[in-house]
Design an enzyme around this catalytic site. Structure first.
Site, PDB file in Angstrom:
ATOM      1  N   ASP A 217     -62.450 -26.909 -18.296  1.00 34.44           N
ATOM      2  CA  ASP A 217     -61.881 -28.201 -18.644  1.00 34.44           C
ATOM      3  C   ASP A 217     -60.434 -28.347 -18.206  1.00 34.44           C
ATOM      4  O   ASP A 217     -59.548 -28.625 -19.017  1.00 34.44           O
ATOM      5  CB  ASP A 217     -61.976 -28.426 -20.161  1.00 34.44           C
ATOM      6  CG  ASP A 217     -63.338 -28.908 -20.554  1.00 34.44           C
ATOM      7  OD1 ASP A 217     -63.991 -29.525 -19.694  1.00 34.44           O
ATOM      8  OD2 ASP A 217     -63.743 -28.664 -21.696  1.00 34.44           O
ATOM      9  N   ASP A 218     -60.182 -28.174 -16.931  1.00 36.91           N
ATOM     10  CA  ASP A 218     -58.862 -28.416 -16.347  1.00 36.91           C
ATOM     11  C   ASP A 218     -57.808 -27.390 -16.735  1.00 36.91           C
ATOM     12  O   ASP A 218     -56.639 -27.582 -16.449  1.00 36.91           O
ATOM     13  CB  ASP A 218     -58.331 -29.804 -16.704  1.00 36.91           C
ATOM     14  CG  ASP A 218     -58.907 -30.848 -15.789  1.00 36.91           C
ATOM     15  OD1 ASP A 218     -59.427 -30.461 -14.734  1.00 36.91           O
ATOM     16  OD2 ASP A 218     -58.841 -32.045 -16.119  1.00 36.91           O
ATOM     17  N   ALA A 219     -58.212 -26.320 -17.425  1.00 36.39           N
ATOM     18  CA  ALA A 219     -57.216 -25.284 -17.695  1.00 36.39           C
ATOM     19  C   ALA A 219     -57.039 -24.448 -16.436  1.00 36.39           C
ATOM     20  O   ALA A 219     -57.880 -24.478 -15.543  1.00 36.39           O
ATOM     21  CB  ALA A 219     -57.670 -24.404 -18.846  1.00 36.39           C
ATOM     22  N   ARG A 401     -63.482 -36.033  -9.362  1.00 36.12           N
ATOM     23  CA  ARG A 401     -62.227 -36.729  -9.067  1.00 36.12           C
ATOM     24  C   ARG A 401     -62.022 -36.981  -7.577  1.00 36.12           C
ATOM     25  O   ARG A 401     -61.203 -37.804  -7.197  1.00 36.12           O
ATOM     26  CB  ARG A 401     -61.052 -35.930  -9.613  1.00 36.12           C
ATOM     27  CG  ARG A 401     -61.169 -35.664 -11.099  1.00 36.12           C
ATOM     28  CD  ARG A 401     -59.832 -35.260 -11.643  1.00 36.12           C
ATOM     29  NE  ARG A 401     -59.895 -33.984 -12.341  1.00 36.12           N
ATOM     30  CZ  ARG A 401     -60.269 -33.829 -13.593  1.00 36.12           C
ATOM     31  NH1 ARG A 401     -60.610 -34.886 -14.292  1.00 36.12           N
ATOM     32  NH2 ARG A 401     -60.282 -32.657 -14.158  1.00 36.12           N
TER      33      ARG A 401
END
Lengths: 600, 377
Positions: A217-219, A401
């Site tokens: 999650d984007d970490a 994205r």
């Protein structure tokens, strides 16, 4: 007859509006009227609109006549040799400044090769469709347009050197990076002086892979050893300000070490860092609760009776403390006087901010995330050639994205660092993907950018080929240490006895109305009661009449204001806020009685 | 629990699936398992289930221009309207099903739909004037409109006759003399009385649209409702025809119909945007709204305003009014609701909080032990 509107006002009329507009335009190019003037002929309204007032955004374009730009290669040659200036070109009428209104009348070509006879202007560079900030992003033209907005915002929040005289400045919330680099993949704007002197990121080795689940999650996972070597280290300045104020009646504050008889005197320990003048000296290490500037004030809210009783006027402690939870070294002390001669003191505390779990990082393609884990170098994966990434980025952040600029920058950075050169990532005109991949292959790497990697913990080969490269990462100004909040016990509000609100007041996190409903929906009635016990009070109630009684807890005696000494008094556990509610009912003339029942 | 307590419809269904000789003890087990346990906070779970879904509804309502479809309020505004039991809903509408013979013919259905539309005198007038001296109103009728509706002056006159005015027709003009009028105000009132007189159709029905359902039979959707009158029509299939106005349905068809309508309308509104809410939550809400035989909304004028506990009511809306009224009426709060127990930090009578100690061992938990003296030790 066409009417003429000058700066929004009708000023008259002319016979041929189109010709008039053209005439004004030519006069402007000839330098007879200022170059900021804009003209437009509106065919639908048969009106000439002239604007010369302030506040209009203008943009420069090359004038085109008969399908040929007025600026020739000769001009460019002279310009690059410095023999003519930009202003000369404007004066010669080769450059037009158009505002939004006149733009409607113009037909602008993006490139020279698409010029036709109808074109009136030529874009100086396709880069000029982007703003100053967006033009700093490499390969933005390969990104989803929506992604470029957070990308620009990320760059703006980057910790860099925002001002070269930061040592002399006192800014709130200012962070300065200790080591900054120019990006390997740059755009033409990075060659400007201001971009060179205000760097905002570092070039790091990035592997795009999932690793032990710490970059979900984007970490991102950051190499702890790199951090210990100084990667992304920055300092944070916290100013503390105060002044010796003058009050009506000739009383003033005094910056000094407070005496022991001052009202609100803290422990002797907290004043230990102060010099004789009541201010800490530079290079002193201070931490939360330490007094940074000692100050006493005349009593302001002390009633006349107290003054009489105390005899002499006591003074009130009003020192400035180091914020709780923060620590650092006193960097600079500023002493100066204000307009009216008041003494002002500012103490700037410098804090070291190495990267820690929870700090936020961004890139120039809008991919931002927080640090999920710091791994020692030996636990990080490594490539065949022994390269250990500084950052491990999650591949799951890419597909939804569609930030292809990220991937291109990664390859570009790899090519640049292998070739020992900067890579041009200017939007529209930068180096092409094919050329970069070809060059990468020529250095002996796979042209796709992937490499074989080995698990740092087990030493096993990772089956998938990992996309590794170099790119610029930006440490963003959102440090966890400025945001972390927790509480076990702490200060409460005076009226309601409920925990205070807000991080700066060591407050609690509110269990709100909807959260309460969640407890009830789960049937956790007793857990809910315990959660709301923070303002628990025990109140005495007269079992006979139901009014709140008076009770002495030490002597275990009490009386009811109505039934007297003999009344049976019971102690009731309830919330302080409910007691206030009962008191408020009484204050508006409603008399609530508490009827007691058996507990079981 | 005895097997006889199981509702018959479940036994029938069970036997349908498992065969006539099925073991009913198995059914009993299933039945007991699916019962809600005592103390389950069904109300809050229902509120959360509907509330969570409705956060995804937007406030905006889609408005489709054109005549081809009836445009009914949808999304969050419709849900609010339903649960608040609004008196005047934004888009009252009916779905009129027709009897077999008419439903199969487009012409008959269209003809009937046309006859339903209300036509008032005002719809036919192009202008009017007043002769003050003679206390006379002159209406100029729109011939074209009258022809298209197939209305003659005779129809108009016959409808206006009960009003008892002196009337005469002159070409396209209708002269009305109101002798009782002694002021302009009164004449204007007469004018509006005349123009709001219904000539044909059913009062309240502004527009009708005929559509065809899957079986090929025609039905009519309307703008505006008048369920009572529509049900009187011979052509209408009275078993299926409904209005979307809950209060109207409650007064015409009764409270059970209103309850069903609330459930249907709410689930249709949610399903229209692809949200799944278990019908049990909706039927609980509908039951609560209809429990006393009239439709009460979930608002301070409806069921929330009639909660027994003073403090719970006060904590919802307009606290001062409730507190003052409670003081005047000498009300008692028994502290058996959620909000008042949360406020006073007592155990909420829900879930684990409903369990009470029945047996007192060695006299512990008796009243004496509850005194203050013991507490402070």
């Amino acid at each position: 007859m066409s009417s003429v509107i000058l700066n929004g006002k009708l000023v008259g009329s002319v016979d041929d509006g189109k010709a008039t507009a053209q005439k004004i335009r030519e006069a402007r190019r000839a330098g007879e009227i200022p170059y900021e003037t804009s003209v437009r002929y509106r065919e639908d309204m048969d009106t000439v609109v002239i604007n010369s007032d302030g506040g209009r955004l203008l943009r420069a374009l090359i004038v085109v006549k008969d399908g040929k730009p007025l600026i020739t290669s000769e001009d460019i040659q002279l310009l690059s040799e410095g023999r003519i200036s930009w202003e000369d070109l404007v004066k010669q009428g080769k450059i037009d400044y158009l505002d939004a209104e006149e733009e409607e009348d113009a037909y602008i070509a993006l490139n020279e090769n698409e010029l036709t006879k109808e074109h009136t202007h030529l874009e100086i560079s396709p880069l000029s469709v982007l703003g100053m900030q967006a033009a700093l992003l490499p390969f933005v033209n390969h990104n989803n347009g929506h992604r470029n907005i957070p990308a620009v915002k990320s760059v703006l929040q980057g910790v860099g050197i925002y001002n070269t005289n930061y040592l002399m400045r006192v800014d709130n919330d200012s962070a300065i990076a200790i080591d900054q680099q120019r990006p390997i993949v740059k755009t033409v704007l990075h060659d400007r002086k201001s971009a060179k002197s205000h760097p905002f990121g570092q070039n790091v080795v990035v592997a795009v892979m999932s690793y032990l689940g710490y970059n979900m999650d984007d970490a991102i996972i950051v190499n702890k050893s790199s951090v210990e070597r100084g990667l992304f280290r920055s300092m944070f300045f916290r100013p503390y300000k105060t002044a010796e104020l003058h009050y009506i009646g000739g009383q003033t504050d005094e910056i000094t070490i407070p005496d022991k008889d001052v009202i609100g005197y803290k422990s002797e320990d907290s004043y230990s860092h102060l010099d004789e003048d009541g201010i800490v000296s530079p290079t002193t290490y201070v931490s939360g609760g330490d007094v940074v500037i000692g100050k006493v004030s005349p009593p302001r809210f002390v009633s006349a009776l107290d003054k009489f009783r105390l005899g002499i006027q006591k003074r009130v402690e009003s020192s400035v403390e180091c914020r709780p939870g923060e620590e650092g070294v006193v960097d600079t002390v500023y002493l100066y006087s204000g307009d009216d001669g008041t003494k002002h003191v500012t103490v700037k505390v410098r804090q070291d901010r190495p990267v820690e779990i929870g700090d936020k990082f961004g890139t120039r393609s809008g991919q931002k995330g927080v640090v999920g884990m710091l791994f020692k170098q030996e636990d990080m994966p490594f490539t065949l050639s022994g390269i250990v990434p500084d950052i491990i980025f999650s591949p799951y952040s890419i597909p939804s994205r569609m930030t292809m600029g990220y991937l291109l920058e990664l390859i570009g950075g790899k090519v640049g660092s292998l070739g020992g050169r900067f890579v041009d990532g200017t939007p529209f005109t930068g180096e092409s993907e094919e050329a970069l991949r070809e060059e990468l292959a020529s250095y002996g790497f796979r042209d796709t950018g992937v490499e074989t990697m080995y698990n740092g913990v087990t030493g096993e080969e990772i089956k998938a080929r990992i996309f590794v490269g170099d790119m610029m990462y930006i440490r963003l100004k959102h440090f966890v240490s400025n945001k972390i909040q927790w509480r076990a016990k702490g200060p409460v509000q005076l009226l309601t006895r409920q925990p205070t609100e807000g991080r700066s007041k060591r407050g609690g996190l509110r269990l709100g109305e909807m959260e309460k409903d969640g407890f009830i929906a789960h049937g956790a009635a007793l857990a809910l009661k315990e959660r709301f016990d923070s303002d628990k009070v025990v109140i005495p109630v007269c079992a006979k009449c139901g009014s709140i009684a008076v009770y002495n807890f030490k002597r275990r005696t009490g009386y009811c204001p109505i039934d007297g000494e003999d009344a049976p008094i019971k102690l009731i556990e309830t919330s302080a806020s409910f007691k206030i509610f009962l008191d408020e009912l009484k204050s508006m003339g409603i008399y609530p009685k508490i009827i007691l029942g058996d507990k079981v | 629990m005895d097997i006889s307590e199981i509702p018959k419809k479940y036994i029938e269904k069970f036997k349908q699936i498992e065969g006539e000789n099925a073991d009913l003890n198995k059914l009993k087990e299933i039945y007991e398992k699916s019962l809600i346990t005592r103390g389950e906070a069904v109300g809050i779970v229902a509120a959360q289930s509907i509330g969570e879904a409705s956060t995804q509804l937007t406030l905006r309502t889609k408005h489709v221009a054109g005549l081809s479809a009836i445009n009914v309020t949808s999304g969050l505004p419709r849900l609010v309207e339903l649960f608040d039991a609004k008196k005047n809903i934004a888009t009252p509408s009916m779905t009129i099903y027709l009897k077999e013979d008419i439903a199969k013919s487009r012409e008959k259905a269209l003809d009937f739909a046309d006859r339903l539309i209300q036509i008032k005198v005002g719809d036919l007038i192009s202008s009017y004037s007043i002769q003050l001296r003679r206390k006379e109103l002159i209406f100029l009728f729109d011939r074209e409109a009258m022809d298209s509706y197939k209305i003659t002056f005779k129809d108009v006159e016959s409808k206006l006759r009960p009003l008892n005015f002196e009337m005469s027709v002159d070409g396209n003009e209708l002269h009305v003399i109101d002798k009782t009028a002694d002021s302009i105000k009164k004449i204007m009132r007469t004018k509006s009385r005349i123009s709001s007189t219904l000539i044909r159709g059913i009062l309240g029905i502004e527009r009708t649209i005929v559509s065809q359902d899957k079986d090929g039979s025609f039905y009519i959707s309307t703008y505006g409702t008048n369920l009572k009158e529509v049900l009187k029509q011979e052509e209408v299939d009275t078993t299926r025809t409904v209005s979307n106005d809950v209060l109207e349905v409650a007064s015409v068809l009764g409270i059970e119909a209103a309850r069903t309508l609330i459930i249907n309308e709410a689930s249709q509104t949610l399903e229209a945007v692809g949200l799944m809410v278990d019908s049990r939550h909706l039927s609980l809400v509908a039951d609560a709204m209809c429990s006393d035989g009239s439709v009460r909304g979930i608002s301070r004028y409806g069921i929330t305003g009639e909660v027994e506990s003073v403090i719970s009511r006060a904590s919802f809306e307009v606290p001062l009014r409730h507190l003052v009224n409670a003081a005047v009426m000498h009300e008692t709060d028994k502290f058996d609701y959620v909000a008042n127990n949360v406020m006073s930090n007592q155990v909420v009578p829900v879930g684990t909080g409903v369990v009470k100690l029945v047996l007192r061992e060695n006299g512990r938990g008796s009243q004496k032990d509850d005194s203050g003296e013991d507490k402070t030790e």
